[in-house]
Motif scaffolding. Structure first.
Motif, PDB file in Angstrom:
ATOM      1  N   UNK A 184       0.846  -1.218   0.000  1.00  0.00           N
ATOM      2  CA  UNK A 184       0.000   0.000   0.000  1.00  0.00           C
ATOM      3  C   UNK A 184       0.861   1.241   0.000  1.00  0.00           C
ATOM      4  N   UNK A 185       1.945   1.206   0.797  1.00  0.00           N
ATOM      5  CA  UNK A 185       2.826   2.362   0.871  1.00  0.00           C
ATOM      6  C   UNK A 185       3.500   2.597  -0.461  1.00  0.00           C
ATOM      7  N   UNK A 186       3.938   1.507  -1.105  1.00  0.00           N
ATOM      8  CA  UNK A 186       4.643   1.645  -2.399  1.00  0.00           C
ATOM      9  C   UNK A 186       3.686   2.172  -3.452  1.00  0.00           C
ATOM     10  N   UNK A 187       2.459   1.653  -3.513  1.00  0.00           N
ATOM     11  CA  UNK A 187       1.502   2.123  -4.519  1.00  0.00           C
ATOM     12  C   UNK A 187       1.191   3.601  -4.308  1.00  0.00           C
ATOM     13  N   UNK A 188       1.022   4.019  -3.027  1.00  0.00           N
ATOM     14  CA  UNK A 188       0.726   5.449  -2.723  1.00  0.00           C
ATOM     15  C   UNK A 188       1.898   6.297  -3.160  1.00  0.00           C
ATOM     16  N   UNK A 189       3.090   5.842  -2.897  1.00  0.00           N
ATOM     17  CA  UNK A 189       4.279   6.598  -3.247  1.00  0.00           C
ATOM     18  C   UNK A 189       4.385   6.746  -4.756  1.00  0.00           C
ATOM     19  N   UNK A 190       4.078   5.716  -5.518  1.00  0.00           N
ATOM     20  CA  UNK A 190       4.152   5.782  -6.975  1.00  0.00           C
ATOM     21  C   UNK A 190       3.110   6.754  -7.522  1.00  0.00           C
ATOM     22  N   UNK A 191       1.923   6.714  -6.963  1.00  0.00           N
ATOM     23  CA  UNK A 191       0.877   7.652  -7.433  1.00  0.00           C
ATOM     24  C   UNK A 191       1.287   9.088  -7.122  1.00  0.00           C
ATOM     25  N   UNK A 192       1.856   9.279  -5.921  1.00  0.00           N
ATOM     26  CA  UNK A 192       2.289  10.630  -5.559  1.00  0.00           C
ATOM     27  C   UNK A 192       3.392  11.098  -6.493  1.00  0.00           C
ATOM     28  N   UNK A 193       4.145  10.184  -7.055  1.00  0.00           N
ATOM     29  CA  UNK A 193       5.195  10.558  -7.991  1.00  0.00           C
ATOM     30  C   UNK A 193       4.640  10.743  -9.397  1.00  0.00           C
ATOM     31  N   UNK A 194       3.317  10.592  -9.539  1.00  0.00           N
ATOM     32  CA  UNK A 194       2.694  10.839 -10.822  1.00  0.00           C
ATOM     33  C   UNK A 194       2.633   9.615 -11.712  1.00  0.00           C
ATOM     34  N   UNK A 196       0.887   6.218 -12.801  1.00  0.00           N
ATOM     35  CA  UNK A 196      -0.415   5.606 -12.741  1.00  0.00           C
ATOM     36  C   UNK A 196      -0.321   4.131 -13.138  1.00  0.00           C
ATOM     37  N   UNK A 197      -1.252   3.299 -12.596  1.00  0.00           N
ATOM     38  CA  UNK A 197      -1.253   1.882 -12.997  1.00  0.00           C
ATOM     39  C   UNK A 197      -1.422   1.752 -14.499  1.00  0.00           C
ATOM     40  N   UNK A 198      -0.696   0.891 -15.110  1.00  0.00           N
ATOM     41  CA  UNK A 198      -0.739   0.697 -16.548  1.00  0.00           C
ATOM     42  C   UNK A 198       0.456   1.284 -17.250  1.00  0.00           C
ATOM     43  N   UNK A 199       1.113   2.278 -16.543  1.00  0.00           N
ATOM     44  CA  UNK A 199       2.310   2.861 -17.154  1.00  0.00           C
ATOM     45  C   UNK A 199       3.481   1.875 -16.964  1.00  0.00           C
ATOM     46  N   UNK A 200       4.463   2.091 -17.818  1.00  0.00           N
ATOM     47  CA  UNK A 200       5.608   1.157 -17.770  1.00  0.00           C
ATOM     48  C   UNK A 200       6.355   1.282 -16.463  1.00  0.00           C
ATOM     49  N   UNK A 201       6.568   2.476 -15.977  1.00  0.00           N
ATOM     50  CA  UNK A 201       7.314   2.683 -14.729  1.00  0.00           C
ATOM     51  C   UNK A 201       6.546   2.099 -13.557  1.00  0.00           C
ATOM     52  N   UNK A 206       5.784  -2.276  -9.727  1.00  0.00           N
ATOM     53  CA  UNK A 206       4.899  -3.306  -9.158  1.00  0.00           C
ATOM     54  C   UNK A 206       5.527  -4.708  -9.318  1.00  0.00           C
ATOM     55  N   UNK A 207       6.187  -4.934 -10.495  1.00  0.00           N
ATOM     56  CA  UNK A 207       6.804  -6.253 -10.714  1.00  0.00           C
ATOM     57  C   UNK A 207       7.951  -6.483  -9.739  1.00  0.00           C
ATOM     58  N   UNK A 208       8.796  -5.448  -9.522  1.00  0.00           N
ATOM     59  CA  UNK A 208       9.914  -5.586  -8.585  1.00  0.00           C
ATOM     60  C   UNK A 208       9.391  -5.825  -7.187  1.00  0.00           C
ATOM     61  N   UNK A 209       8.319  -5.144  -6.843  1.00  0.00           N
ATOM     62  CA  UNK A 209       7.721  -5.339  -5.515  1.00  0.00           C
ATOM     63  C   UNK A 209       7.203  -6.776  -5.362  1.00  0.00           C
TER      64      UNK A 209
END
Length: 450
Positions: A184-194, A196-201, A206-209
């Motif tokens: 949950x923390x990682x997903x929130x952090x990624x969204x805060x970094x701009x 979104x799910x579906x993007x390559x980054x 998500x795969x590394x996690x």
């Protein structure tokens, strides 16, 4: 052989005449007469007149019949007469001994000595070996302990069957909330970094996690599995040690019971051995008594045999006296040389006649053999390079022509064959180098050289 008449005799001479037959009948008569004369001479030489201190022995012949005359000296004659007188006295004494022996033998023999012993005291009966029932039976039939063959694993930790059981389950229950919070923390952090799910980054993050979560879950599962295995092994070891301890206690108890029974059996065997020794000692005593009684009986029988021998000696004494009287002091005449019948070997006239006949026959055979060998050599020369060409050996001679050396060429018969050749007598004049002389006296020609 087709020789000319008288040719063989001309070349080799007449064949040797056979020897005359030996006169075996005359030889036999001569041999018989020689045997008689030899026997007469042998008898005279082997039987001389004898002059000895006891007397004389003279031999004379009436024809071929010998006569022996023995004459004693006066002293020897007196000795002979004394011996004859003694012999007469012994004969009269033997008559007296005969009367005594007749008296002894006319009565039946009676023996009053001890009787032969056939029975004696054989002692008491021998003791038999003791039986095991006298001392008890050996102990046996121990009940062997029931050793443990299976372990009680009810209190041993079981191996995990599915993930999440036992220690593994406790670790995973603690790990999952932590992983959820981190996701949950990682997903929130990624969204805060701009992102979104579906993007390559976002997907890479998500795969590394997800890989990190899988690694943590695998490590937790492996750790829990190792803890469960260790607990299971510890419980199994404890159960195994408990079973071994129980088995050791049972075996110790069984060994103690075995030693007790062995001690009891040894005591029984010792008592049995003592009883056996006592019985053997008793039997030895009885055997000694038996031997003593047997020796006593044998001694009595020996004494009886000696008494019997003495009685028989007394009965046989008169007979022995007669035998001694009749066998002693026999008349002994002076000893002269006995008439000898030795023979002198007669001259072997018959054998010498037979040997002379055999010698003559052998000599004749040798002479005939030599004659035949010369004649055979004469034949063999006919087919060799050196050929017999003496005109004296040939017949039916006819001239055919002339050889280049001037010798005549003829056809003729020789040794039973028809041949063509030259005459040795002509060759001896024109070609003496090709003419040879045979030891028999005829001429030969070397046709190879011609």
């Amino acid at each position: 052989m087709a020789f000319l008449p008288g040719l063989t005799s001309f070349i080799f001479g007449d064949p040797p005449p056979p020897p005359a037959a030996p006169d075996y009948a005359g030889a036999a008569k001569a041999q018989g007469a020689a045997n008689v004369e030899t026997a007469r001479a042998s008898a005279k030489l082997s039987n001389p007149n004898v002059y000895s201190p006891y007397g004389t022995q003279l031999i004379s012949y009436d024809g071929d019949v010998p006569t022996i005359r023995q004459t004693l000296t006066p002293e020897a004659q007196k000795t002979l007469e004394a011996q004859q007188t003694l012999q007469g006295n012994l004969a009269r004494l033997g008559g007296t001994a005969y009367t005594n022996a007749f008296d002894a033998l006319s009565k039946p023999f009676s023996f009053g000595g001890p009787q032969v012993q056939t029975q004696f005291n054989q002692g008491n009966a021998l003791q038999n070996a003791p039986t095991a029932g006298q001392y008890g039976l050996a102990q046996g039939g121990l009940n062997a302990p029931n050793l443990s063959s299976q372990l009680d694993l009810s209190n041993v930790a079981k191996m995990p069957v599915n993930a999440g059981m036992t220690a593994q389950e406790a670790i995973m229950r603690r790990l999952e909330p932590s992983l959820a919070r981190q996701r949950t923390s990682t997903e929130t952090q990624l969204i805060n970094q701009g992102l979104r799910p579906g993007t390559e980054a976002y997907d890479n993050a998500a795969r590394i996690l997800g890989e990190q979560e899988n690694d943590l879950r695998s490590q937790a599962a492996l750790q829990g599995l190792n803890l469960d295995i260790g607990a299971n092994q510890q419980g199994f070891s404890q159960a195994l040690q408990g079973g071994q301890f129980a088995n050791a206690a049972d075996l110790a108890q069984f060994g103690a019971g075995m030693q007790s029974q062995q001690a009891a059996n040894q005591a029984i065997a010792q008592n049995y051995g003592q009883g056996m020794t006592s019985a053997q000692a008793q039997n030895a005593t009885e055997a000694q008594r038996y031997n003593q009684a047997l020796q006593g009986a044998q001694f009595g029988n020996t004494a009886q045999q000696q008494a019997m021998a003495q009685a028989l000696t007394q009965r046989q004494l008169p007979i022995n006296e007669i035998s001694a009287l009749m066998s002693q002091s026999q008349i002994q005449n002076p000893q002269f040389g006995a008439y000898q019948g030795q023979n002198i070997a007669p001259p072997p006239i018959a054998n010498a006649t037979a040997q002379q006949g055999a010698y003559n026959q052998n000599l004749y055979n040798q002479q005939v053999g030599t004659y035949n060998a010369n004649l055979e050599g004469l034949y063999n020369l006919g087919g060799s390079a050196v050929r017999a060409s003496d005109i004296r050996l040939k017949s039916n001679i006819k001239r055919l022509g002339t050889h280049k050396s001037g010798l005549g060429i003829y056809e003729y018969d020789i040794f039973g064959r028809h041949e063509v050749g030259v005459m040795a007598q002509e060759a001896l004049v024109l070609r003496p180098d090709v003419v040879l002389h045979h030891p028999a006296g005829f001429l030969m020609v070397d046709y190879g050289r011609l």
